[in-house]
Design a protein around this motif. Structure first.
Motif: not given
Length: 153
Positions: A26-27, A31-32, A37-39, A136-137
């Protein structure tokens, strides 16, 4: 042709720190990162993720791990075999080892990076992340950028 890369967060959002892999994805979505790139929030899907793995050249797993390290510690591992994966936390339907072993058997195993976040213990039902994991993120984002940089050559 550009290699296909998937960032896959694992965990259970209802078990506190055990959901940190999903929180990191989610974080990362804000972000750039390079295009293409898939998430994916893999949750606790287990074997349902098997068909997805075969679609990618590289998969970056993000998951909590119960370990002896400092809570919130982020590590990058390059597991080559299912046995190289750290022990799973209990809320996954199947462990990451099982998923990877199945992909090995089907000869559909992509190049894998594993980013682990050390957690002290799995909480009872809560959607909150402990203070130990609050940074951590950002650390995971730095790790993802290093991996992508390595893959770019």
């Amino acid at each position: 042709m550009k290699p296909r890369i998937l960032i896959l967060g694992l965990g259970n959002l209802l078990m506190g720190d055990e959901g940190i892999g999903i929180r990191c994805v989610e974080y990362l979505q804000g972000k750039p990162l390079p295009e293409g790139i898939d998430m994916l929030d893999g949750g606790t899907a287990g074997f349902q993720l098997l068909s997805i793995l075969s679609e990618y050249d590289h998969v970056i797993f993000i998951d909590a791990t119960a370990g002896e390290g400092i809570p919130g510690e982020v590590n990058i591992l390059r597991p080559r075999f299912a046995a190289d994966f750290p022990r799973s936390l209990t809320s996954h339907d199947i462990g990451l080892r099982d998923l990877v072993k199945s992909a090995e058997l089907l000869d559909e195993l992509p190049d894998i990076y594993l980013i682990t976040i050390t957690v002290r213990k799995v909480s009872q039902v809560t959607t909150e992340i402990s203070p130990d994991l609050k940074d951590s993120p950002g650390k995971v984002y730095d790790a993802v950028c290093r991996i992508i940089g390595d893959l770019a050559g």
